[in-house]
Design an enzyme around this catalytic site. Sequence first.
Site, short mmCIF file in Angstrom:
data_model
loop_
_atom_site.label_atom_id
_atom_site.label_comp_id
_atom_site.label_asym_id
_atom_site.label_seq_id
_atom_site.Cartn_x
_atom_site.Cartn_y
_atom_site.Cartn_z
N SER A 133 49.25 37.09 32.05
CA SER A 133 50.30 36.04 31.81
C SER A 133 50.65 35.84 30.36
O SER A 133 50.97 37.01 29.76
CB SER A 133 49.56 34.62 32.38
OG SER A 133 50.68 33.53 32.55
N ARG A 203 52.05 20.02 33.72
CA ARG A 203 51.10 20.77 34.42
C ARG A 203 51.12 20.76 35.97
O ARG A 203 50.99 21.73 36.65
CB ARG A 203 49.56 20.13 34.16
CG ARG A 203 48.57 20.96 34.57
CD ARG A 203 48.48 22.31 34.01
NE ARG A 203 47.16 23.07 34.59
CZ ARG A 203 46.68 24.05 33.92
NH1 ARG A 203 47.43 24.76 33.16
NH2 ARG A 203 45.44 24.56 34.34
N ASP A 301 53.03 36.10 43.49
CA ASP A 301 53.25 35.52 42.30
C ASP A 301 54.79 34.77 42.10
O ASP A 301 55.77 35.81 42.30
CB ASP A 301 53.10 36.53 41.02
CG ASP A 301 53.08 35.64 39.83
OD1 ASP A 301 53.65 34.81 39.50
OD2 ASP A 301 52.18 36.47 38.86
N HIS A 331 50.30 33.56 41.17
CA HIS A 331 49.99 34.13 40.01
C HIS A 331 48.53 33.89 39.46
O HIS A 331 47.97 34.97 38.69
CB HIS A 331 50.99 33.14 38.92
CG HIS A 331 50.64 33.60 37.48
ND1 HIS A 331 51.20 34.66 37.04
CD2 HIS A 331 50.38 32.93 36.44
CE1 HIS A 331 51.09 34.70 35.58
NE2 HIS A 331 50.49 33.45 35.22
N ASP A 332 47.84 32.93 39.66
CA ASP A 332 46.44 32.85 39.23
C ASP A 332 45.46 33.73 40.16
O ASP A 332 44.12 33.68 39.55
CB ASP A 332 45.96 31.36 39.56
CG ASP A 332 46.26 30.35 38.51
OD1 ASP A 332 46.78 30.81 37.42
OD2 ASP A 332 45.80 29.04 38.87
#
Lengths: 372, 372
Positions: A133, A203, A301, A331-332
């Site tokens: 990232s 967030r 992702d 993504h994580d």
Amino acid sequence: MAITSIGDFTTIAGATVTGAEISYRRHGEFRGNAYDNNVILVEHALTGDTDVTEWWPGLIGPGLALDTDRFCVICTNALGGCGGSTGPSSVHPDGRAWGSRFPALSIRDLVEAERRLLEQLGIYHVHAVIGGSMGGARALEWTLMYPTFVDAACIIAVSARASGWQIGIQTAQISAITRDPDWHGGDYYDICDGPREGLSAARRIAHLTYRGEMEIDERFGTIAQQGENPLGAFRRPDQRFAVNSYLDYQGRKLVERFDAGSYVTLTEALNRHDVGRGRSGLNKALYSSTVPTMLVGVDTDILYPFHQQEHLSRNIGQLMGLRKLVSPVGHDAFLTETRQMDRILRMFINKANDGAEPTDGFGHDPEGVWNI
Amino acid sequence: MAITSIGDFTTIAGATVTGAEISYRRHGEFRGNAYDNNVILVEHALTGDTDVTEWWPGLIGPGLALDTDRFCVICTNALGGCGGSTGPSSVHPDGRAWGSRFPALSIRDLVEAERRLLEQLGIYHVHAVIGGSMGGARALEWTLMYPTFVDAACIIAVSARASGWQIGIQTAQISAITRDPDWHGGDYYDICDGPREGLSAARRIAHLTYRGEMEIDERFGTIAQQGENPLGAFRRPDQRFAVNSYLDYQGRKLVERFDAGSYVTLTEALNRHDVGRGRSGLNKALYSSTVPTMLVGVDTDILYPFHQQEHLSRNIGQLMGLRKLVSPVGHDAFLTETRQMDRILRMFINKANDGAEPTDGFGHDPEGVWNI
């Protein structure tokens, strides 16, 4: 964690952070010398910090993929962050927080600050740089700004430049913070707790880009949060679907550990990510790369779709390989799919070593231990 | 545009909108009778209105796919909207705006209100219902709530229920509005112009889910807005990347034409979309459907990914077919890919007619013209 001064730091855009400091943490003994050693730089993502074994568990330690019996893993906190390095919440020489006086940074500025730190530590070359990232953006810039500084790079879940979509969704997050009345133009530090609602909202948006949409749906669907009724006669923010409770929790958690000013600064750095800028374009820049580079992406992702890593792999000068994490997580996944990342990192380390003759840097000379 | 009262309307959750009105527009002559006619209901998306030839150009008119020489196309404005139907910005019997007193709605409430309108017009059956996005959710609920009311349905770019991801990103939009100080708990109408910044922020987020990420990137990438420098020494909101200027424009445009209260109400209705609720679950509900249904999706849809239409197609009781729009545009493709939609709608109309014997409803009895 240690903190080292890198002196006055002037950004590419021309602003100066006086008396900048960079924090870092080290796992494993340093072996070798300034130009030939066993250092692996691990670059953290947007809200990461130097505590790499915390945010990337199961991959760094004795016998693990990044084997600290062999390697000296160094993780620095990005300039502009709030994990020990100088950022908007740090104290300006005048005794007040930097706040809005803290300049905009680019990914290249983050790399340059890190290089200055390593120089302070007497390190002019590292074995490898690894990051995902925002950490991947930094690792990629490392290979282009200082190709002789690194033997190999592993670049995970990132692109050659910010996409229009990324800039859009990242700016939505910045806007969620700056529209919070407690933002005070970035100078909230002496006034209040800061834009907690705004940071939490940012967030929540970000988290939806960090996770796979099918994974989130599988976990939450349209289920109500226990004890709450999101189907009442009137909309009530305290009567939530479970997914909103989950996202609220993610927001609150971040607010407790991260500074809104740093969030804005580093998100803006991601907006400015573009390896082609000033280098005659994207593909020319990538093609010029001389550093053997492993690319990794995630099939689900949303934020950095796999086609972006495919694009990198088609154009990067020295491709070691392209690997795909298969995971519903999105993504994580590079943080959570430990088993797959373990394999990929071991392969990367092997390939990176294959190319090099055994040297002092890899433990053949135990005398060569520097105390960094 | 005409506006008709449907009387006091009580939602499924038990709140009442006294003296509710629904606006609608008609293209083409009505032929047939209350139970057998040539009406095609077209259901608009979240911020749509009755002006269907405006927001769905090239598809409705003489000789077009929805041929107004043959069909009577009716488009109503959803309850809760701001295009003539009663919504939060409408005047309450006490003379002030409904504001926060306007109840939460479900998709089923929107359908029920529309049915009540048609009843007022003397229509107890329609030939077809067609809709995309929120319009698709309404069309789908039509087939389950009133299966004998419609001969056929064309359901575009929607899912059987809100996904966790959708609820998350839609709630982020609601939150962008309600955190605006000008929201005033939904009762801004007598106080100020309303949460313009918040509504604009919501739209910017939404727009990123309405368009394909590769399309947005192809158009804007990391290009600076003309005359602005997004790479300056300090972050400045008036120095933008082109994509942010584009998103700002999308936000501003919506603020000029749409009410924030309606946006919150209808977005919340989308959060509550779930055809399985109270019907022994999702797939059982779909399987029970007796209405021949054409499903349409877009290959690059971020908001309602194509797997959701595949899910519908696997489970719906009477599948006419599943069609995929191939387009970089994403979710909005059903509005912009006119040529593909033209083919799909013609196919749908043909299939819908195939099943039925020719009747008065299809122009065989020109005497049977009702004046609605």
